[in-house]
Design a protein around this motif. Structure first.
Motif, PDB file in Angstrom:
ATOM      1  N   ILE A  55      14.238  -8.104   9.677  1.00  0.00           N
ATOM      2  CA  ILE A  55      14.098  -8.112  11.134  1.00  0.00           C
ATOM      3  C   ILE A  55      12.836  -7.342  11.523  1.00  0.00           C
ATOM      4  N   THR A  56      11.983  -7.956  12.333  1.00  0.00           N
ATOM      5  CA  THR A  56      10.752  -7.284  12.768  1.00  0.00           C
ATOM      6  C   THR A  56      11.005  -6.522  14.064  1.00  0.00           C
ATOM      7  N   VAL A  78      12.340   7.516  16.518  1.00  0.00           N
ATOM      8  CA  VAL A  78      13.153   6.301  16.521  1.00  0.00           C
ATOM      9  C   VAL A  78      12.982   5.544  15.210  1.00  0.00           C
ATOM     10  N   GLY A  79      11.744   5.460  14.727  1.00  0.00           N
ATOM     11  CA  GLY A  79      11.497   4.743  13.474  1.00  0.00           C
ATOM     12  C   GLY A  79      12.275   5.311  12.311  1.00  0.00           C
ATOM     13  N   VAL A  80      12.363   6.623  12.239  1.00  0.00           N
ATOM     14  CA  VAL A  80      13.121   7.266  11.163  1.00  0.00           C
ATOM     15  C   VAL A  80      14.590   6.860  11.239  1.00  0.00           C
ATOM     16  N   GLU A  81      15.145   6.812  12.456  1.00  0.00           N
ATOM     17  CA  GLU A  81      16.543   6.415  12.618  1.00  0.00           C
ATOM     18  C   GLU A  81      16.734   4.934  12.276  1.00  0.00           C
ATOM     19  N   LEU A  82      15.782   4.095  12.668  1.00  0.00           N
ATOM     20  CA  LEU A  82      15.866   2.674  12.323  1.00  0.00           C
ATOM     21  C   LEU A  82      15.825   2.466  10.812  1.00  0.00           C
ATOM     22  N   GLU A  83      14.932   3.188  10.148  1.00  0.00           N
ATOM     23  CA  GLU A  83      14.830   3.078   8.691  1.00  0.00           C
ATOM     24  C   GLU A  83      16.123   3.526   8.024  1.00  0.00           C
ATOM     25  N   ARG A  84      16.748   4.544   8.562  1.00  0.00           N
ATOM     26  CA  ARG A  84      18.023   5.027   8.020  1.00  0.00           C
ATOM     27  C   ARG A  84      19.097   3.952   8.098  1.00  0.00           C
ATOM     28  N   LEU A  85      18.998   3.088   9.102  1.00  0.00           N
ATOM     29  CA  LEU A  85      19.992   2.031   9.290  1.00  0.00           C
ATOM     30  C   LEU A  85      19.659   0.761   8.516  1.00  0.00           C
ATOM     31  N   GLY A  86      18.550   0.762   7.791  1.00  0.00           N
ATOM     32  CA  GLY A  86      18.238  -0.375   6.941  1.00  0.00           C
ATOM     33  C   GLY A  86      17.133  -1.280   7.427  1.00  0.00           C
ATOM     34  N   PHE A  87      16.514  -0.965   8.567  1.00  0.00           N
ATOM     35  CA  PHE A  87      15.379  -1.742   9.035  1.00  0.00           C
ATOM     36  C   PHE A  87      14.137  -1.323   8.254  1.00  0.00           C
ATOM     37  N   ARG A  88      13.288  -2.291   7.938  1.00  0.00           N
ATOM     38  CA  ARG A  88      12.118  -1.989   7.111  1.00  0.00           C
ATOM     39  C   ARG A  88      10.803  -2.487   7.707  1.00  0.00           C
ATOM     40  N   LEU A  89      10.850  -3.498   8.570  1.00  0.00           N
ATOM     41  CA  LEU A  89       9.616  -4.080   9.111  1.00  0.00           C
ATOM     42  C   LEU A  89       9.382  -3.533  10.515  1.00  0.00           C
ATOM     43  N   ILE A  90       8.887  -2.304  10.578  1.00  0.00           N
ATOM     44  CA  ILE A  90       8.758  -1.572  11.839  1.00  0.00           C
ATOM     45  C   ILE A  90       7.287  -1.297  12.126  1.00  0.00           C
ATOM     46  N   ASP A  91       6.828  -1.724  13.288  1.00  0.00           N
ATOM     47  CA  ASP A  91       5.506  -1.359  13.794  1.00  0.00           C
ATOM     48  C   ASP A  91       5.694  -0.440  15.000  1.00  0.00           C
ATOM     49  N   GLY A  92       4.678   0.330  15.304  1.00  0.00           N
ATOM     50  CA  GLY A  92       4.772   1.213  16.455  1.00  0.00           C
ATOM     51  C   GLY A  92       3.417   1.416  17.107  1.00  0.00           C
ATOM     52  N   PHE A  93       3.456   1.847  18.355  1.00  0.00           N
ATOM     53  CA  PHE A  93       2.227   2.268  19.021  1.00  0.00           C
ATOM     54  C   PHE A  93       2.539   3.414  19.970  1.00  0.00           C
ATOM     55  N   ASP A  94       1.497   4.163  20.304  1.00  0.00           N
ATOM     56  CA  ASP A  94       1.644   5.261  21.240  1.00  0.00           C
ATOM     57  C   ASP A  94       0.332   5.461  21.988  1.00  0.00           C
ATOM     58  N   LEU A  95       0.410   6.059  23.161  1.00  0.00           N
ATOM     59  CA  LEU A  95      -0.803   6.386  23.910  1.00  0.00           C
ATOM     60  C   LEU A  95      -1.647   7.416  23.172  1.00  0.00           C
ATOM     61  N   SER A  96      -0.977   8.329  22.470  1.00  0.00           N
ATOM     62  CA  SER A  96      -1.646   9.445  21.809  1.00  0.00           C
ATOM     63  C   SER A  96      -1.947   9.133  20.343  1.00  0.00           C
ATOM     64  N   ASP A  97      -3.206   9.239  19.957  1.00  0.00           N
ATOM     65  CA  ASP A  97      -3.570   9.067  18.546  1.00  0.00           C
ATOM     66  C   ASP A  97      -2.881  10.109  17.672  1.00  0.00           C
ATOM     67  N   GLU A  98      -2.787  11.338  18.184  1.00  0.00           N
ATOM     68  CA  GLU A  98      -2.200  12.416  17.394  1.00  0.00           C
ATOM     69  C   GLU A  98      -0.712  12.188  17.156  1.00  0.00           C
ATOM     70  N   VAL A 147       7.615   5.290   7.524  1.00  0.00           N
ATOM     71  CA  VAL A 147       8.575   4.219   7.824  1.00  0.00           C
ATOM     72  C   VAL A 147       7.940   3.065   8.592  1.00  0.00           C
ATOM     73  N   TYR A 148       6.703   3.223   9.036  1.00  0.00           N
ATOM     74  CA  TYR A 148       6.044   2.178   9.824  1.00  0.00           C
ATOM     75  C   TYR A 148       5.070   1.385   8.967  1.00  0.00           C
ATOM     76  N   ARG A 149       5.036   0.055   9.200  1.00  0.00           N
ATOM     77  CA  ARG A 149       3.972  -0.747   8.586  1.00  0.00           C
ATOM     78  C   ARG A 149       2.636  -0.384   9.230  1.00  0.00           C
ATOM     79  N   HIS A 150       2.648  -0.304  10.551  1.00  0.00           N
ATOM     80  CA  HIS A 150       1.464   0.074  11.312  1.00  0.00           C
ATOM     81  C   HIS A 150       1.919   0.931  12.487  1.00  0.00           C
ATOM     82  N   ALA A 151       1.186   1.981  12.794  1.00  0.00           N
ATOM     83  CA  ALA A 151       1.450   2.804  13.978  1.00  0.00           C
ATOM     84  C   ALA A 151       0.101   3.083  14.640  1.00  0.00           C
ATOM     85  N   ARG A 152      -0.148   2.421  15.751  1.00  0.00           N
ATOM     86  CA  ARG A 152      -1.438   2.509  16.427  1.00  0.00           C
ATOM     87  C   ARG A 152      -1.411   3.537  17.545  1.00  0.00           C
ATOM     88  N   GLY A 153      -2.528   4.214  17.722  1.00  0.00           N
ATOM     89  CA  GLY A 153      -2.702   5.109  18.846  1.00  0.00           C
ATOM     90  C   GLY A 153      -3.586   4.482  19.899  1.00  0.00           C
TER      91      GLY A 153
END
Length: 235
Positions: free
Chosen positions: A76-77, A88-108, A118-124
């Motif tokens: 599931i993507t 949130v990604g850490v909790e999703l990975e704990r539940l068995g999700f593996r195809l996780i992307d993320g983004f945030d306003l902050s690069d840091e 746990v993320y394939r890609h996490a963009r700032g």
């Protein structure tokens, strides 16, 4: 004397940083500056204020996947919109999700998320108050958004972009603090998006635990099948 009267100095400082972020009216430059300095202490601050939103959102994603999305959970993507440091990604990975992307306003903050592994890609430097130009329409089975639709951050119409990047018959799961939902007339925005055929409210867990000082509503939206626009009549 209530619980907040007994808070320690670090707990008080954490709450003050949260209040500061809520007063920035969605100003991307000021928010990015605030989170640049907050990234290293963010996770500890969230623990201090009793932040349980990420666990609830991830558990809802698991329930929705089991009930409505065929296939193995690890196929599931998911897009984690406003991923922060990756709670949130850490909790999703704990539940068995593996195809996780993320983004945030902050690069840091996004860098902290990348460090979780746990993320394939996490963009700032991605602002949900604008178009998500780096993300194609109908790309994800599930989109989750926790702690982002909140005062001073993202306007309710950000839901439109979350629905756009989610596949038809996929789901968007989001939290809204009660104060945000009331101040922004969030349900009116949801009704307009429903009337436009953008999303369908499927479930709302009202007054759920969020942080020690305030509850939140947890929303599950289904993205409907897109219908073609009617042809213009011939005169």
């Amino acid at each position: 004397m209530n619980t907040l009267d007994k808070e320690t100095a670090p707990e008080h400082a954490a709450r003050e940083r949260m209040k500061e972020s809520h007063a920035l009216h969605g100003d991307a430059v000021r928010l990015a500056h605030l989170y640049r300095g907050w990234a290293s202490a963010f996770d500890l601050d969230q623990a201090r204020v009793g932040y349980c939103g990420p666990t609830i959102v991830a558990e809802l994603a698991g329930a929705v996947q089991t009930a409505y999305l065929a296939g193995q959970r690890n196929a599931i993507t998911i897009l984690d919109a406003g991923c922060g440091t990756g709670l949130v990604g850490v909790e999703l990975e704990r539940l068995g999700f593996r195809l996780i992307d993320g983004f945030d306003l902050s690069d840091e903050m996004a860098e902290k998320a990348r460090q979780t592994g746990v993320y394939r890609h996490a963009r700032g430097d991605v602002d949900l108050n604008g178009r998500l130009s780096d993300y194609s329409s109908a790309s994800y089975d599930l989109t989750v958004c926790c702690g982002v639709l909140t005062l001073g951050h993202v306007r309710p119409d950000g839901l439109r972009e979350l629905a756009r990047v989610t596949r038809p018959n996929g789901f968007v799961i989001a939290s809204t603090r009660k104060s945000y939902a009331e101040t922004t007339s969030f349900e009116d925005h949801v009704q307009r998006l429903q009337d436009e055929g953008v999303l369908i409210p499927a479930q709302c867990l009202r007054n759920g635990r969020y942080v020690a000082e305030e509850d939140a509503h947890y929303w599950v939206f289904k993205v409907p099948e897109k219908t073609s626009a009617p042809e213009e009549p011939t005169l």
